[in-house]
Structures are given as structure tokens and as C-alpha cells.
Design a protein around this motif. Structure first.
Motif, mmCIF file in Angstrom:
data_model
loop_
_atom_site.group_PDB
_atom_site.id
_atom_site.type_symbol
_atom_site.label_atom_id
_atom_site.label_comp_id
_atom_site.label_asym_id
_atom_site.label_seq_id
_atom_site.Cartn_x
_atom_site.Cartn_y
_atom_site.Cartn_z
ATOM 1 N N TYR A 1 -1.438 -118.320 -20.552
ATOM 2 C CA TYR A 1 -0.326 -118.722 -21.416
ATOM 3 C C TYR A 1 -0.747 -118.744 -22.885
ATOM 4 C CZ TYR A 1 -2.038 -123.274 -22.767
ATOM 5 O OH TYR A 1 -2.781 -124.252 -23.339
ATOM 6 N N HIS A 2 -2.052 -118.703 -23.125
ATOM 7 C CA HIS A 2 -2.592 -118.737 -24.482
ATOM 8 C C HIS A 2 -3.012 -117.318 -24.864
ATOM 9 C CE1 HIS A 2 -5.891 -119.759 -27.418
ATOM 10 N NE2 HIS A 2 -4.949 -120.569 -27.839
ATOM 11 N N CYS A 3 -3.025 -117.043 -26.174
ATOM 12 C CA CYS A 3 -3.320 -115.671 -26.611
ATOM 13 C C CYS A 3 -4.685 -115.168 -26.156
ATOM 14 C CB CYS A 3 -3.182 -115.548 -28.114
ATOM 15 S SG CYS A 3 -3.674 -117.006 -29.020
ATOM 16 N N ALA B 1 -14.709 -117.883 -28.066
ATOM 17 C CA ALA B 1 -13.759 -118.128 -29.150
ATOM 18 C C ALA B 1 -12.952 -119.372 -28.860
ATOM 19 C CB ALA B 1 -12.809 -116.937 -29.310
ATOM 20 N N GLY B 2 -12.085 -119.719 -29.802
ATOM 21 C CA GLY B 2 -11.134 -120.799 -29.582
ATOM 22 C C GLY B 2 -11.559 -122.120 -30.178
ATOM 23 N N ALA B 3 -12.846 -122.282 -30.422
ATOM 24 C CA ALA B 3 -13.369 -123.523 -30.990
ATOM 25 C C ALA B 3 -14.753 -123.189 -31.533
ATOM 26 C CB ALA B 3 -13.455 -124.594 -29.908
ATOM 27 N N PRO B 4 -15.308 -124.049 -32.373
ATOM 28 C CA PRO B 4 -16.634 -123.737 -32.924
ATOM 29 C C PRO B 4 -17.640 -123.424 -31.806
ATOM 30 C CG PRO B 4 -15.708 -125.639 -34.028
ATOM 31 C CD PRO B 4 -14.785 -125.319 -32.892
ATOM 32 N N CYS B 5 -18.380 -122.317 -31.987
ATOM 33 C CA CYS B 5 -19.278 -121.839 -30.936
ATOM 34 C C CYS B 5 -20.706 -122.217 -31.295
ATOM 35 C CB CYS B 5 -19.160 -120.318 -30.798
ATOM 36 S SG CYS B 5 -17.456 -119.786 -30.533
ATOM 37 N N GLY C 1 -5.376 -123.520 -42.322
ATOM 38 C CA GLY C 1 -5.770 -124.925 -42.155
ATOM 39 C C GLY C 1 -7.238 -125.058 -41.789
ATOM 40 N N ASP C 2 -7.949 -123.923 -41.724
ATOM 41 C CA ASP C 2 -9.384 -123.958 -41.417
ATOM 42 C C ASP C 2 -10.195 -123.786 -42.687
ATOM 43 O OD1 ASP C 2 -9.418 -124.184 -38.557
ATOM 44 O OD2 ASP C 2 -8.591 -122.146 -38.492
ATOM 45 N N LEU C 3 -11.324 -124.469 -42.730
ATOM 46 C CA LEU C 3 -12.249 -124.324 -43.851
ATOM 47 C C LEU C 3 -13.301 -123.296 -43.469
ATOM 48 C CD1 LEU C 3 -12.840 -128.054 -44.727
ATOM 49 C CD2 LEU C 3 -11.842 -126.336 -46.246
ATOM 50 N N GLY D 1 -9.537 -125.613 -24.667
ATOM 51 C CA GLY D 1 -10.905 -125.870 -25.097
ATOM 52 C C GLY D 1 -11.020 -126.542 -26.445
ATOM 53 N N LYS D 2 -9.913 -127.055 -26.951
ATOM 54 C CA LYS D 2 -9.996 -127.702 -28.260
ATOM 55 C C LYS D 2 -10.217 -129.194 -28.090
ATOM 56 C CE LYS D 2 -7.672 -124.222 -30.695
ATOM 57 N NZ LYS D 2 -7.887 -123.344 -29.546
ATOM 58 N N VAL D 3 -11.301 -129.647 -28.681
ATOM 59 C CA VAL D 3 -11.602 -131.061 -28.621
ATOM 60 C C VAL D 3 -10.637 -131.781 -29.556
ATOM 61 C CG1 VAL D 3 -13.355 -132.755 -29.171
ATOM 62 C CG2 VAL D 3 -13.995 -130.602 -28.112
ATOM 63 N N GLY E 1 -14.853 -125.901 -40.342
ATOM 64 C CA GLY E 1 -14.109 -126.960 -39.650
ATOM 65 C C GLY E 1 -12.642 -126.897 -40.021
ATOM 66 N N ARG E 2 -11.869 -127.810 -39.444
ATOM 67 C CA ARG E 2 -10.464 -127.932 -39.820
ATOM 68 C C ARG E 2 -10.406 -128.737 -41.109
ATOM 69 N NH1 ARG E 2 -6.894 -124.989 -37.705
ATOM 70 N NH2 ARG E 2 -5.277 -126.520 -38.024
ATOM 71 N N ILE E 3 -9.460 -128.434 -41.973
ATOM 72 C CA ILE E 3 -9.355 -129.195 -43.215
ATOM 73 C C ILE E 3 -9.202 -130.673 -42.888
ATOM 74 C CG2 ILE E 3 -7.835 -129.690 -45.196
ATOM 75 C CD1 ILE E 3 -7.449 -126.762 -45.529
ATOM 76 N N ILE F 1 -18.461 -113.300 -31.048
ATOM 77 C CA ILE F 1 -17.624 -114.479 -31.288
ATOM 78 C C ILE F 1 -16.365 -113.979 -31.981
ATOM 79 C CG2 ILE F 1 -17.378 -116.617 -32.624
ATOM 80 C CD1 ILE F 1 -20.314 -117.124 -32.325
ATOM 81 N N ALA F 2 -15.219 -114.523 -31.582
ATOM 82 C CA ALA F 2 -13.987 -114.194 -32.303
ATOM 83 C C ALA F 2 -13.391 -115.476 -32.845
ATOM 84 C CB ALA F 2 -12.997 -113.511 -31.365
ATOM 85 N N TYR F 3 -12.728 -115.316 -33.955
ATOM 86 C CA TYR F 3 -12.038 -116.458 -34.564
ATOM 87 C C TYR F 3 -10.597 -116.042 -34.831
ATOM 88 C CZ TYR F 3 -9.830 -118.995 -38.263
ATOM 89 O OH TYR F 3 -8.889 -119.669 -38.986
ATOM 90 N N GLY F 4 -9.693 -116.960 -34.577
ATOM 91 C CA GLY F 4 -8.304 -116.661 -34.921
ATOM 92 C C GLY F 4 -7.415 -117.826 -34.578
ATOM 93 N N MET F 5 -6.134 -117.613 -34.694
ATOM 94 C CA MET F 5 -5.161 -118.638 -34.324
ATOM 95 C C MET F 5 -3.910 -117.942 -33.813
ATOM 96 S SD MET F 5 -3.984 -119.847 -38.131
ATOM 97 C CE MET F 5 -3.538 -121.468 -37.546
ATOM 98 N N THR F 6 -3.131 -118.667 -33.019
ATOM 99 C CA THR F 6 -1.957 -118.081 -32.392
ATOM 100 C C THR F 6 -1.072 -117.372 -33.424
ATOM 101 O OG1 THR F 6 -2.063 -119.894 -30.825
ATOM 102 C CG2 THR F 6 -0.039 -118.622 -30.844
ATOM 103 N N GLU F 7 -0.906 -117.991 -34.580
ATOM 104 C CA GLU F 7 -0.010 -117.449 -35.619
ATOM 105 C C GLU F 7 -0.478 -116.094 -36.159
ATOM 106 O OE1 GLU F 7 -0.911 -120.572 -35.272
ATOM 107 O OE2 GLU F 7 0.532 -121.979 -36.117
#
Ligand code: AMP
Length: 564
Positions: free
Chosen positions: A254-256, A327-331, A435-437, A541-543, A450-452, A350-356
Motif C-alpha cells: 500500500y506504500h510506494c 529506504a524509508g527512514a535513516p539507514c 520537510g527534511d534537513l 518503518g518510521k519511528v 533529519g526531519r526539520i 540506499i534510496a531517499y524519497g517521500m510519497t509526494e
């Protein structure tokens, strides 16, 4: 001109973007790799070739058409990882229906919100899994279902929903059995679908995914064929996928991560999608890799940790693995190194991204130096642009942290029926604020700091939790660690660490602080240390650091100083 390089990068492309729809991608796969494996769902004993998948998707799409669904209608899918999930995804694309992917962990109010927000006309639902009684929940929301003629539901709380298609059994009254849908389609529907294929445009919306909702109510990220087909294609290219590959996909569909980086990478490269089971299970994943000779493995960091630390890990031959994606959270670097060394994933990325952003914007290349591959999220993906800006929107010099913004084919159409929220994150020039730094180094490698919202500001000093976590990870007793800020009257915030130790280990707070002393700046040494068994997590997997923060602040009675 100052000549100082800025944190702007654009992805060089060796190949053009794909200019077709997901339905056409399936047709091409069936024509090119027809007899090769497309989908293996081990728990269900399903093995379909690309031709099988295309034929089944067409039959299902014809059935959906016979049920009255038309181009642009929304069809929800609410199930864990099953063959029916992929079938519905491809059938919906063939029929031009917008697939609404609903988190199987959703409960009544979330389901009601999602279905109504986007006006789902149809819902394909699982029956039950473990403690989740999906049919029971739908019936609770729509008691009218049990007395309804199948396909003609009229329910007060779900005013748009007409059709409930049930995967598995026993069949509930008012629903249509998944396996019966195809039989409803005849020659006329098939003809209509053939004509439709020429009408569908790759810029049409084809998928709505709800964001994890760590902030406010969930938003329906609306994505086109072009968004997600291309993202799947370029993610697959980055790990060198071909029809010889078999991707083990334990991440949720259900997630990208599952449906784009898994299923759509597979269809554009002819690789096989291999589902080890409905929900994540480390043992089933290891068994599947060995039995199906998977060449690639996907996972969020906690999944890889669970596999590596499984008591039976040594029993499995993972020699077939070559590559994969974390991916999906800091590795964590240490986990990446174990994946390379112990799981034989020498070409892991490693991949980084967001649903948007469909989702991936950064990914390491299989031939990046190992050190870069384990410690950065790689470089910008082809055809995309990225910039890092300060609080006033100015691009910062290379190496300096700021907010990451992405532009290009991958940026969503918008949040469904929510122009105001869309405008908050996508500006008039097409930039999506993540919204990510992050920082980008001289060679273009990106680090997610990290997240802002998660950045700790201690006495005016910016503290990036990620940096402390990476340091603590080096301690041999530590299995996993999360650092977050908690309120402090004097400094505003202080770092707090939640630590999970390897089985059988013990440790004291003093021991952990002694490990930091003289190695990291005093203000980064966690003021509070707690040893825990698990972290509050989302299924992807997001804390959830905000929950950890609340718990500690409440328990210790920590308060923020009043400000003007
Ligand atoms: P979602 O839209 O649910 O996929 O969540 C996207 C968020 O996950 C991003 O904004 C990041 O905060 C985080 N994320 C995804 N991949 C990574 C990664 N490789 N490293 C660090 N954070 C990541």
C-alpha cells in the motif's frame, strides 16, 4: 559571481523519460517477457508469468467495467501483500481507475475518512488477517452491506461506496467475490477497454496514497502514471534490474516502496515480484530469498535489522542476492555494512524519497564507492532537480544543512481535494518542500540529517539526532537507537536516547555516557538515556519520535520555558 558552489543539483539522464501509461507498460512486459515469471506470492502458491498477469489484469478490468466503473473513478484496495493486490493495481491502471491504496493498519475512523475523502466507488478488501477483521470493520461502518444487492450498496456513512469486492472467504453478504469479478466482463467490455487504452493519458491521475499522517489528518497524495511509472523505472535502473532479477518485496504494497519501487520497477524491467508473505516476517523473508533465489531485497532499516539478528540467520544461503534497496527512514551505516558483508548484497543501495515525490529522488548507484554507498543516500536521480534552502528560501552553499526541495516529473499532482495544503508544500515554480534537513557535498552526495521538526535546539545550538545515533550505533552492545529532543527549562531542549540492546546484553546510563565522553561534543551527549524493548513505529518503518518525546516528558514532568 562569488564562485561558491551552491546546494543545487540536477540529475543527468542517460535515457529519456517513459512516455506511456502503466497499462501500456504491462502490455509491453507481456509482449517482451511473456513466459518469464512476473509474480510469485509464496504464501498463496501463486506463480504467474507476465502474460498470465496481463491476461488476468485484463479480465479483472473487464469485470470492473461491467460493474459500472469508469475512467477516473476511485477504487480502494485494503489488504496486505497478496497477489490480488498487484492484480488490482494493474487492472485499475488498464481501466483508467484511480487506485486508492489504504493502509491495512487503518481502523474505522481512518477508513471512513479515506473512503469519503476521495469518494471511493469501489473497495477491494481482504477478509481478515491476524487480529484485523476487515469485513467486520466495513460492516460496522456500513451495516447496510449485509442486505444490499452486490454492487448496489447505499450506505449512510459511506455515501460514495457502491461495490465491495472481497478477497478470500467465507463470502460476506452484499459483497462480490474477487474471483467472480472477471466472469462479469464480456466481449463488449473488452472492446471498450481496448478503445480506452488509446484514450488514457500518462498525465492522468492513477493513484492516491495517504501520507503516514505524522502531522495532522492524512492527505491523499495524487500521482499520475508518469509520476510513478518513471520513478519505478529509474529506481530499477539504479540497481541494474533486468528480466533475470527476482525482487523480494517484504515491504507493504500500500506504500510506494512496495507498489512503485517494487511492482513498477518490476514491470518496466521484466524482473519478478516475489512476495514472501502478507505481513512482514523476517524468517519468511529469509526462507523466500533462499527458496526463490532472489537477487534483490528491499526493506526499511528495521526489517534488515530483524533479518540479520534472527536466531536462524546463519541457516540460510543468501548467495543469490546481489542488490537491493534500504529506504524509508535513516539507514544506519553499521546496518548497511552488515547487509553488504553478511547478506551478500554487494550492490545494495540506499534510496531517499517521500510519497509526494513518487517517491525516490536520491539513490546511490551500485558502483558508488562502498563508503559513500553506506553513509549517504547517493546522488540525485536522473531528470530531477534538488536544492537545499535556508529558512528564508535562499539556496545554501554546498555542505551546509537546510531544507531539501525537489522538482521534476516526480512531484505529485497535489493532495486530493485540498488545494490549500498542496500550496503549502508545492510552490508556483514546482518545488516540493520535503520537510527534511539535508546536506549535499561537493560531488553531489546527499546526507539526510533529519526531519526539520525533529531537530533539537539546545541552548541555541542545532543538534542533529542522526549524528548522535550514528555515533551510538558503533557501540557493540547497541542494536538500535533513537535520539530526540525533550523539553528543558534551561536549554529549551535536551537530547534523550532510547536504546535497544542486543539480546542478552546489559548496559548502564553511565556506561553509555562514558562511551560518548571526549568523542562527541558535550551538548550532544544524551542527557537522558532509557533502555527499551521497542520503539513506537508506523508499518512503513518510521519511528514516531513525537510519541517517544511525549512519553518521556510526561513521565519525567519536563516542561518548556514560557516564551513570548
Ligand atoms: P513517506 O512519504 O511515508 O515515504 O515518508 C517520507 C519520509 O521518510 C521522508 O520525508 C524522510 O523523512 C523519510 N525517509 C525516507 N527515506 C529516507 C532515507 N533513506 N533516509 C532518511 N530518511 C528517509
Amino acid at each position: 559571481m562569488t564562485g561558491v558552489p551552491t546546494s543545487y543539483a540536477s540529475g543527468v539522464a542517460e535515457v529519456p523519460l517513459l512516455g506511456h501509461t502503466i497499462g501500456e507498460a504491462l502490455e509491453r512486459a507481456a509482449n517482451r517477457w511473456g513466459a518469464r515469471p512476473a509474480l510469485i506470492a509464496r504464501a498463496q502458491d501463486v506463480r504467474w508469468t507476465w502474460r498470465d498477469l496481463r491476461d488476468r489484469a485484463d479480465a479483472f478490468a473487464a469485470g470492473l467495467t461491467a460493474l459500472g466503473l469508469r475512467r477516473g473513478d476511485r477504487i480502494g484496495i485494503w489488504s496486505l501483500n497478496r497477489a490480488e493486490w498487484a492484480l488490482t493495481q494493474f487492472a485499475a491502471a488498464r481501466a483508467g481507475l484511480i487506485l486508492v491504496t489504504i493502509n491495512p493498519a487503518y481502523r474505522l475512523s481512518e477508513l471512513e475518512f479515506a473512503l469519503n475523502k476521495v469518494g471511493c466507488v469501489a473497495l477491494v478488501t481482504a477478509t481478515a488477517f491476524k487480529s484485523s477483521d476487515y469485513i467486520g470493520m466495513i460492516t460496522a461502518l456500513a451495516p447496510e452491506l449485509s442486505g444490499a444487492t452486490p454492487g448496489r450498496l447505499s450506505a449512510a456513512r459511506l455515501p460514495h461506496l457502491r461495490i465491495v469486492i472481497q478477497i478470500g472467504g467465507p463470502q460476506a453478504p452484499g459483497t462480490i467475490a474477487f474471483q467472480d469479478v472477471a466472469q462479469r466482463g464480456g466481449a463488449a467490455e473488452r472492446e471498450a477497454l481496448r478503445a480506452l487504452a488509446g484514450e488514457l493519458q500518462f498525465d492522468d491521475a492513477i493513484n492516491i496514497q495517504f501520507t503516514s499522517g505524522t502531522t495532522g489528518s492524512p492527505k491523499g497524495v495524487t500521482l499520475t502514471h508518469h509520476n510513478i511509472l518513471n520513478n519505478g523505472y529509474f529506481v530499477g535502473r539504479a540497481i541494474g534490474l533486468s528480466e533475470k532479477d527476482r525482487i523480494c518485496i517484504p515491504v507493504p504494497l500500500y506504500h510506494c516502496f512496495g507498489m512503485v519501487m517494487g511492482n513498477l520497477a518490476a514491470v518496466t524491467h521484466g524482473a519478478a515480484m516475489v512476495y514472501p508473505g502478507e505481513g512482514f516476517d523476517p524468517l519468511a523473508t529469509l526462507e523466500t530469498i533462499e527458496a526463490e533465489k532472489c537477487t534483490a531485497l528491499y526493506g526499511v532499516p528495521t526489517m534488515f535489522i530483524a533479518e540479520l539478528d534472527h536466531p536462524q540467520f546463519e541457516r540460510f544461503d543468501l548467495g543469490s542476492l546481489r542488490t537491493g534497496i534500504m529506504a524509508g527512514a535513516p539507514c544506519p551505516i553499521e546496518v548497511m555494512k552488515r547487509v553488504v558483508g553478511r547478506m551478500n548484497m554487494r550492490e545494495v543501495t540506499i534510496a531517499y524519497g517521500m510519497t509526494e515525490t513518487s517517491p525516490v529522488s536520491f539513490q546511490s548507484a551500485v558502483d558508488d564507492p562502498l563508503e559513500r554507498r553506506v553513509s549517504t543516500v547517493g546522488r540525485i536521480q536522473p531528470h530531477l532537480e534538488v536544492k537545499i534552502v535556508d529558512a528564508s528560501g535562499r539556496i545554501v552553499p554546498r555542505g551546509e544543512p537546510g531544507e531539501l526541495c525537489t522538482r521534476g516529473y516526480s512531484v505529485m499532482l497535489g493532495y486530493w481535494d485540498d488545494e490549500a495544503k498542496t500550496d503549502e508544500v508545492v510552490d508556483a515554480r514546482g518545488w516540493m518542500s520535503t520537510g527534511d534537513l539535508a546536506t549535499i557535498d561537493a560531488e553531489g552526495y546527499c546526507n539526510i540529517v533529519g526531519r526539520i521538526k525533529d531537530m533539537i535546539i539546545r541552548g541555541g545550538e542545532n543538534v542533529y539526532p542522526r549524528e548522535i545515533e550514528e555515533y551510538l550505533f558503533r557501540h557493540p552492545k547497541i542494536q538500535d537507537v533513537q535520539v530526540f529532543g525533550v523539553a528543558d527549562l534551561k536549554y529549551g531542549e535536551e537530547p534523550c536516547a532510547w536504546v535497544r540492546l542486543h539480546k542478552g546484553e546489559t548496559m548502564t546510563e553511565e556506561e553509555l555516557r562514558a562511551f560518548c565522553h571526549g568523542q562527541i561534543a558535550h551538548y550532544k551527549v544524551p542527557r537522558y538515556v532509557e533502555f527499551v524493548e521497542e520503539f513506537p513505529m508506523t508499518v512503513t518503518g518510521k519511528v514516531q519520535k513525537f510519541i517517544m518525546r511525549q512519553q518521556v516528558e510526561e513521565r519525567l514532568g519536563l516542561k518548556r520555558a514560557e516564551t513570548a
